[in-house]
Scaffold this motif. Structure first.
Motif, PDB file in Angstrom:
ATOM      1  N   SER A 108     -13.604  14.859  11.448  1.00 24.13           N
ATOM      2  CA  SER A 108     -12.654  13.974  12.122  1.00 24.13           C
ATOM      3  C   SER A 108     -12.946  13.912  13.617  1.00 24.13           C
ATOM      4  O   SER A 108     -12.120  14.324  14.439  1.00 24.13           O
ATOM      5  N   ASN A 111     -10.467  12.758  16.436  1.00 25.60           N
ATOM      6  CA  ASN A 111      -9.328  13.579  16.851  1.00 25.60           C
ATOM      7  C   ASN A 111      -9.748  14.873  17.548  1.00 25.60           C
ATOM      8  O   ASN A 111      -8.925  15.746  17.764  1.00 25.60           O
TER       9      ASN A 111
ATOM     10  N   ILE B  29     -21.163  14.970   2.144  1.00 27.98           N
ATOM     11  CA  ILE B  29     -20.870  14.103   3.294  1.00 27.98           C
ATOM     12  C   ILE B  29     -21.708  12.829   3.227  1.00 27.98           C
ATOM     13  O   ILE B  29     -21.219  11.726   3.446  1.00 27.98           O
ATOM     14  N   ARG B  38     -13.588  16.450  -6.562  1.00 29.02           N
ATOM     15  CA  ARG B  38     -12.479  16.692  -5.656  1.00 29.02           C
ATOM     16  C   ARG B  38     -11.248  15.898  -6.091  1.00 29.02           C
ATOM     17  O   ARG B  38     -10.125  16.376  -6.032  1.00 29.02           O
ATOM     18  N   ARG B 130      -1.219  16.428   6.045  1.00 24.44           N
ATOM     19  CA  ARG B 130      -1.966  17.167   7.069  1.00 24.44           C
ATOM     20  C   ARG B 130      -2.994  16.248   7.723  1.00 24.44           C
ATOM     21  O   ARG B 130      -3.069  16.144   8.940  1.00 24.44           O
ATOM     22  N   ASN B 131      -3.763  15.546   6.882  1.00 23.17           N
ATOM     23  CA  ASN B 131      -4.776  14.643   7.435  1.00 23.17           C
ATOM     24  C   ASN B 131      -4.126  13.421   8.063  1.00 23.17           C
ATOM     25  O   ASN B 131      -4.635  12.889   9.041  1.00 23.17           O
ATOM     26  N   LEU B 133      -1.382  13.177   9.734  1.00 19.12           N
ATOM     27  CA  LEU B 133      -0.840  13.421  11.068  1.00 19.12           C
ATOM     28  C   LEU B 133      -1.888  13.862  12.075  1.00 19.12           C
ATOM     29  O   LEU B 133      -1.664  13.814  13.266  1.00 19.12           O
ATOM     30  N   CYS B 134      -3.050  14.323  11.587  1.00 16.21           N
ATOM     31  CA  CYS B 134      -4.019  14.812  12.573  1.00 16.21           C
ATOM     32  C   CYS B 134      -5.378  14.150  12.500  1.00 16.21           C
ATOM     33  O   CYS B 134      -6.062  14.044  13.496  1.00 16.21           O
ATOM     34  N   CYS B 135      -5.772  13.691  11.321  1.00 14.93           N
ATOM     35  CA  CYS B 135      -7.206  13.442  11.179  1.00 14.93           C
ATOM     36  C   CYS B 135      -7.506  11.999  10.744  1.00 14.93           C
ATOM     37  O   CYS B 135      -6.641  11.154  10.670  1.00 14.93           O
ATOM     38  N   SER B 136      -8.793  11.778  10.429  1.00 16.59           N
ATOM     39  CA  SER B 136      -9.263  10.414  10.198  1.00 16.59           C
ATOM     40  C   SER B 136      -8.914   9.875   8.810  1.00 16.59           C
ATOM     41  O   SER B 136      -8.832   8.674   8.607  1.00 16.59           O
ATOM     42  N   THR B 137      -8.761  10.788   7.840  1.00  5.36           N
ATOM     43  CA  THR B 137      -8.583  10.348   6.468  1.00  5.36           C
ATOM     44  C   THR B 137      -7.102  10.173   6.159  1.00  5.36           C
ATOM     45  O   THR B 137      -6.351  11.138   6.172  1.00  5.36           O
ATOM     46  N   THR B 182      -9.758   5.694   9.306  1.00  3.03           N
ATOM     47  CA  THR B 182     -10.831   5.186  10.190  1.00  3.03           C
ATOM     48  C   THR B 182     -11.917   4.439   9.418  1.00  3.03           C
ATOM     49  O   THR B 182     -12.691   3.695  10.009  1.00  3.03           O
ATOM     50  N   GLY B 201      -7.172   6.420  12.789  1.00  2.00           N
ATOM     51  CA  GLY B 201      -7.084   7.825  12.399  1.00  2.00           C
ATOM     52  C   GLY B 201      -5.809   8.472  12.920  1.00  2.00           C
ATOM     53  O   GLY B 201      -5.692   9.680  12.941  1.00  2.00           O
TER      54      GLY B 201
END
Lengths: 146, 280
Positions: A108, A111, B29, B38, B130-131, B133-137, B182, B201
């Motif tokens: 990420s 962020n 990735i 997953r 979790r993602n 509020l904080c991350c790209s996904t 994103t 994001g």
């Protein structure tokens, strides 16, 4: 698992204050530190895989970190035994911050924030002392022979 | 005198573990090699959560049944859910009606496809908070209790606007990618510009990059933003948010920040405009 579940539950709240808690990683490192002869490379690999499957966005991220951290701890485990609480907290919190930084950079990058890293370093250092004392008491009461 | 501490495990084992992990990480990735695995793990944990939630709900209901107003409360809950469902369904039906009036010849095909669409309403199963509020996904999972087969990239709406597209299905769950992810791009327009807005994001935020020399650009903060319909996925002229900031990012470029209208955290029911599908 409980540590990562705690991270999952608390981080949505704590991230608003630029804090990323890392209970899961710190608990794992404690057990490697406390029982290095029982938790070796295979255990780190397997534990990382389970965490990746249930808590991560990619497979391999936790595996690689757990194996690498486990190796470093095994390498210096007896030196750590003569470290003070402060020195231990700095090392383990530093490792945890490195883990968080790599997670953001890799998964990420939008962020990525130094404020989060610095504040997480401080809070994880405090958390490490708490986790160390609680886990040690738990280990001594439950696994008294270990 | 010893200069180093004893070691427990030969480095070989760790090196093997390290390289194995690195290979898995790279392949996941780069090629998304473990996405189905997953997804399966996510679906399984959601099942476990649902079962445990169901058990807890049953226990609480048992105690609750001793109270006189139990039936009234349940009925009230059901009615509230129905109202929410009707509200969500009503939004897209109203949009369809407007489309019928507005869109002319070249959009007839689109209208007919919309008229033939099945609107499925799903309850949210989980949001990756979790993602989110904080991350790209930014993903949510919808509960596909009727096992309706769902195509990928179908528009998903909630409240009074679109919120994302279907991405994949795992067991009885539909994975939805939100606009704020994103990796999501949404063709949008305002009164003065057209652009492809990419997720920031961050919750409820998307952004466009515009040429600063664009003389037509006269938008101001607070102006509404609509879907342009250019991607062929979303119907046009649906309000999706408003301009919340206009930032200069370089000499030639201006970033338009758009705050989305619908907050996924406040929605329970999500609608999916599916094609004619057969139930499994």
């Amino acid at each position: 698992m409980l540590g990562f579940w705690l991270d999952d539950s608390l981080n949505p709240v704590s991230i608003k204050f630029f804090l990323e808690l890392n209970f899961g990683f710190l608990i794992f490192t404690y057990w490697v530190f406390a029982m290095p002869e029982k938790l070796q490379s295979l255990a780190a690999l397997f534990y990382g895989l389970v965490i990746d499957l249930f808590f991560s966005q990619v497979i391999g991220f936790n595996m690689i970190f757990f194996v690498a951290t486990s190796y470093v701890i095994h390498l210096y485990v007896f030196r750590f035994r003569i470290f003070s609480y402060f020195q231990l907290a700095v090392f383990f919190s530093g490792s945890s911050t490195f883990y968080i930084a790599c997670k953001y950079l890799l998964l990420s990058p939008h962020n990525y924030s130094y404020v989060v890293l610095i504040s997480s370093f401080l809070i994880n250092a405090v958390l490490w002392v708490g986790i160390y004392l609680i886990m040690r008491a738990f280990r001594r009461s439950i696994f008294s022979n270990l | 005198m010893a200069t180093s501490t004893p070691k427990y495990t030969p480095v070989r084992h760790y090196a093997i573990g390290f390289f194995l992990s690195a290979i898995l990480l790279y392949s996941d990735i780069t090629y998304g090699a473990f996405t189905p695995l997953r997804g399966l793990a996510n679906a399984s944990s959601l099942y476990a959560q649902m079962i445990s939630n169901g058990l807890l709900e049953n226990i609480s209901n048992t105690f609750y049944s001793f109270q006189k107003n139990r039936n009234l409360v349940i009925e009230n809950k059901e009615l509230q859910e129905q109202i929410l469902q009707i509200r969500t369904r009503d939004f897209i039906e109203r949009k369809n009606s407007q489309e019928k009036i507005k869109i002319i010849d070249f959009q007839k095909e689109l209208i007919s496809s919309l008229n033939n669409n099945n609107i499925h309403i799903y309850k949210i199963a989980s949001i990756d908070l979790r993602n989110y509020l904080c991350c790209s996904t930014h993903r949510i999972f919808l509960q596909n209790t009727k096992n309706v087969s769902m195509e990928r990239n179908v528009p998903v709406f909630a409240g009074t606007s679109f919120i994302g597209q279907t991405k994949d299905t795992f067991l009885d769950f539909i994975e939805v990618i939100l606009f704020s992810d994103t990796s999501h791009v949404l063709p949008v327009k305002s009164n003065f510009f057209y652009c492809d807005a990419r997720g920031k994001g961050k919750p409820m935020l998307i952004s466009c990059l515009l040429d600063q020399n664009n003389a037509d650009f006269q938008d101001q903060i607070g102006d509404k933003v609509y879907t342009s319909g250019l991607g062929g996925i979303f119907s046009k002229d649906v309000e999706i948010g408003f301009i919340s900031a206009i930032n200069t990012v370089s000499i030639n470029e201006t970033e338009i920040l758009i705050t989305l209208k619908t907050n996924p955290l406040n929605e329970i029911f999500y609608g999916v405009i599916g094609k004619e599908t057969d139930e499994i």
